[in-house]
Write a protein that holds these residues in place. Structure first.
Motif, mmCIF file in Angstrom:
data_model
loop_
_atom_site.group_PDB
_atom_site.id
_atom_site.type_symbol
_atom_site.label_atom_id
_atom_site.label_comp_id
_atom_site.label_asym_id
_atom_site.label_seq_id
_atom_site.Cartn_x
_atom_site.Cartn_y
_atom_site.Cartn_z
ATOM 1 N N LEU A 208 10.294 2.982 -8.191
ATOM 2 C CA LEU A 208 10.235 4.091 -9.149
ATOM 3 C C LEU A 208 8.789 4.424 -9.503
ATOM 4 O O LEU A 208 8.420 5.599 -9.592
ATOM 5 C CB LEU A 208 11.025 3.731 -10.408
ATOM 6 C CG LEU A 208 11.162 4.837 -11.468
ATOM 7 C CD1 LEU A 208 11.915 6.038 -10.883
ATOM 8 C CD2 LEU A 208 11.888 4.308 -12.702
ATOM 9 N N TRP B 72 14.624 12.064 -2.012
ATOM 10 C CA TRP B 72 13.695 12.454 -3.076
ATOM 11 C C TRP B 72 13.147 13.860 -2.816
ATOM 12 O O TRP B 72 13.104 14.692 -3.723
ATOM 13 C CB TRP B 72 12.558 11.437 -3.159
ATOM 14 C CG TRP B 72 11.587 11.696 -4.268
ATOM 15 C CD1 TRP B 72 10.459 12.469 -4.217
ATOM 16 C CD2 TRP B 72 11.653 11.192 -5.599
ATOM 17 N NE1 TRP B 72 9.811 12.483 -5.421
ATOM 18 C CE2 TRP B 72 10.523 11.706 -6.295
ATOM 19 C CE3 TRP B 72 12.537 10.363 -6.275
ATOM 20 C CZ2 TRP B 72 10.274 11.391 -7.628
ATOM 21 C CZ3 TRP B 72 12.293 10.059 -7.608
ATOM 22 C CH2 TRP B 72 11.177 10.577 -8.265
ATOM 23 N N THR C 184 9.355 -2.963 -1.177
ATOM 24 C CA THR C 184 9.050 -1.709 -1.877
ATOM 25 C C THR C 184 8.757 -0.583 -0.886
ATOM 26 O O THR C 184 9.297 0.526 -1.025
ATOM 27 C CB THR C 184 7.838 -1.903 -2.811
ATOM 28 O OG1 THR C 184 8.115 -2.957 -3.732
ATOM 29 C CG2 THR C 184 7.547 -0.620 -3.574
ATOM 30 N N PHE D 21 7.200 6.391 -6.543
ATOM 31 C CA PHE D 21 7.648 7.779 -6.448
ATOM 32 C C PHE D 21 7.088 8.631 -7.587
ATOM 33 O O PHE D 21 6.556 9.726 -7.349
ATOM 34 C CB PHE D 21 9.176 7.845 -6.456
ATOM 35 C CG PHE D 21 9.792 7.668 -5.101
ATOM 36 C CD1 PHE D 21 9.517 8.564 -4.077
ATOM 37 C CD2 PHE D 21 10.647 6.613 -4.836
ATOM 38 C CE1 PHE D 21 10.078 8.412 -2.826
ATOM 39 C CE2 PHE D 21 11.215 6.443 -3.582
ATOM 40 C CZ PHE D 21 10.932 7.342 -2.573
ATOM 41 N N LEU D 22 7.215 8.146 -8.808
ATOM 42 C CA LEU D 22 6.745 8.927 -9.952
ATOM 43 C C LEU D 22 5.229 9.092 -9.932
ATOM 44 O O LEU D 22 4.712 10.193 -10.161
ATOM 45 C CB LEU D 22 7.179 8.252 -11.256
ATOM 46 C CG LEU D 22 8.684 8.242 -11.546
ATOM 47 C CD1 LEU D 22 8.977 7.494 -12.840
ATOM 48 C CD2 LEU D 22 9.245 9.657 -11.612
ATOM 49 N N THR E 217 11.189 2.816 -0.256
ATOM 50 C CA THR E 217 10.670 4.175 -0.456
ATOM 51 C C THR E 217 10.830 5.021 0.803
ATOM 52 O O THR E 217 11.076 6.221 0.715
ATOM 53 C CB THR E 217 9.181 4.161 -0.869
ATOM 54 O OG1 THR E 217 8.378 3.616 0.185
ATOM 55 C CG2 THR E 217 8.974 3.389 -2.144
ATOM 56 N N SER F 259 12.932 -2.391 -7.813
ATOM 57 C CA SER F 259 13.311 -1.068 -8.330
ATOM 58 C C SER F 259 12.196 -0.479 -9.188
ATOM 59 O O SER F 259 11.903 0.723 -9.102
ATOM 60 C CB SER F 259 14.597 -1.169 -9.157
ATOM 61 O OG SER F 259 15.668 -1.640 -8.367
#
Length: 401
Positions: free
Chosen positions: A306, A379, A368, A309-310, A372, A302
């Motif tokens: 995250l 997203w 991962t 993406f960020l 995603t 997780s």
């Protein structure tokens, strides 16, 4: 006396039939929920693959078939993009991608510092999260009719530069592991890059070209299929020979075909094949996911998802904005490129097989990337909603003044 006829069913045929049934049922549910089919394909791979119900265990076969999908996808994009527009935006593609890779490695280093990761693991993971998914992104742009838009052209340019950067990334990974590339391999890659550049310059100069025997094959649909295949996969073989990406070769082939006159038949001939093989590509991704590993390591996975993406969204947004685009377009571009791409599987697998990373890190990379890819459409939708609300609030405030 009874005569028994034993009919041996081809295992490949059985696998394709089972997967087709699974895809049909799952896609029907996703259509009712108005969700993209790509997620359905990945879920079919998870549940039917060797880490799920083990209905299909030969994931290498599906992976090989699925690799055709990525090649066909880039071939179609080569036929649809505007080469002059793509070159006009070269600053965003080149500088933006290079800066993004550096910042991605830096972001992973910050996390790795607190988790005591080794430097080689940080570099590999940084490279992995810096690459976006051509298959996911291009499929999204096509569905939203954004290929020819400014955002679409910028995104495709970045994706192409990322594909090119995979080669130096692999070289760096090999250097770190102690395996130094042979000079002849580097020379081949330079020659291959020069040939691609020469072809692009030639197309820009001539603008329109004529395919051999074009007048003879215009109405011969059977020959058209084989000629289209020869163009697409022939150029992929050539670029692979020179140590470059096969998808890059397909993209160049698409540009050549789009520059020729009356080439609509090429799209009609290969479109059905593209749908099938792209679906198998995402099914193969689902088959790589180990659910037990994912459940046991949901915390670190997780964090990595995250972070991807960020980091990708923020870095791409800032870069595209600094290079001259509007904030809304920059933010949306960052969201479209926020997921991790299919070429990251290659980087992870290479690092694992040469002993640079452990089996745990390799599974972390697979989990991962896969998560995603699954979350990516949501997203993009969420960021699109934020942008729309921001624009609406801005218009309302202007009206009140």
């Amino acid at each position: 006396m009874y005569i028994i006829f034993a009919i041996q069913v081809d295992p490949v045929l059985s696998i394709l039939v089972v997967l087709s049934i699974g895809i049909i049922l799952t896609s029907f549910v996703f259509k009712l929920l108005k969700q993209p089919y790509i997620i359905a394909y990945i879920l079919v791979g998870i549940f039917m693959g060797p880490n799920g119900m083990q209905i299909v265990t030969d994931e290498s076969l599906i992976s090989n078939l699925g690799s055709f999908g990525l090649v066909l996808l880039l071939f179609f994009i080569g036929m649809e993009i505007s080469l002059p527009k793509l070159i006009a935006n070269w600053r965003i593609s080149v500088f933006g991608t290079l800066i993004q890779v550096v910042f991605s490695v830096g972001a992973v280093w910050i996390v790795g510092y607190f988790l005591n990761w080794q430097l080689e693991h940080i570099i590999v993971l940084g490279f992995v999260i810096s690459l976006s998914s051509s298959a996911i992104v291009i499929n999204f742009l096509q569905n939203k009719d954004l290929i020819s838009s400014k955002v679409g052209q910028n995104v495709i340019g970045i994706l192409l530069i990322q594909d090119v950067l995979v080669i130096p990334m692999l070289i760096i990974i090999n250097y770190i592991s102690g395996a130094i590339p042979q000079p002849k391999d580097i020379i081949k890659q330079i020659i291959g890059a020069g040939l691609i550049l020469g072809i692009i310059i030639w197309i820009l100069k001539n603008k329109k070209i004529k395919l051999p025997f074009g007048t003879y094959i215009r109405k011969d649909h059977e020959i058209q299929v084989f000629i289209a295949f020869a163009f697409c996969f022939g150029f992929s073989i050539i670029t692979t020979f020179f140590g470059l990406s096969s998808a890059l070769g397909a993209f160049v082939a698409g540009i050549i075909v789009s520059s020729a006159e009356e080439t609509k038949w090429v799209q009609n001939s290969l479109y059905a094949f593209r749908i099938i093989f792209v679906a198998l590509f995402f099914v193969s991704i689902g088959m790589l996911i180990d659910l037990s590993f994912l459940i046991e390591n949901i915390g670190i996975v997780s964090i990595m998802v995250l972070l991807a993406f960020l980091t990708n969204n923020l870095i791409n947004t800032i870069i595209v904005r600094v290079l001259g685009e509007r904030w809304s377009d920059s933010f949306y571009t960052g969201a479209i490129l926020a997921q991790i791409g299919e070429f990251s599987f290659i980087l992870g697998a290479t690092s694992y097989f040469i002993g640079l990373i452990s089996g745990y890190t390799y599974q972390l990379i697979i989990s991962t990337i896969s998560i995603t890819l699954i979350i990516s459409p949501f997203w993009i939708f969420l960021v699109g909603k934020i942008i729309a609300k921001s624009k609406k609030a801005s218009l309302d405030s202007q009206k009140s003044i």
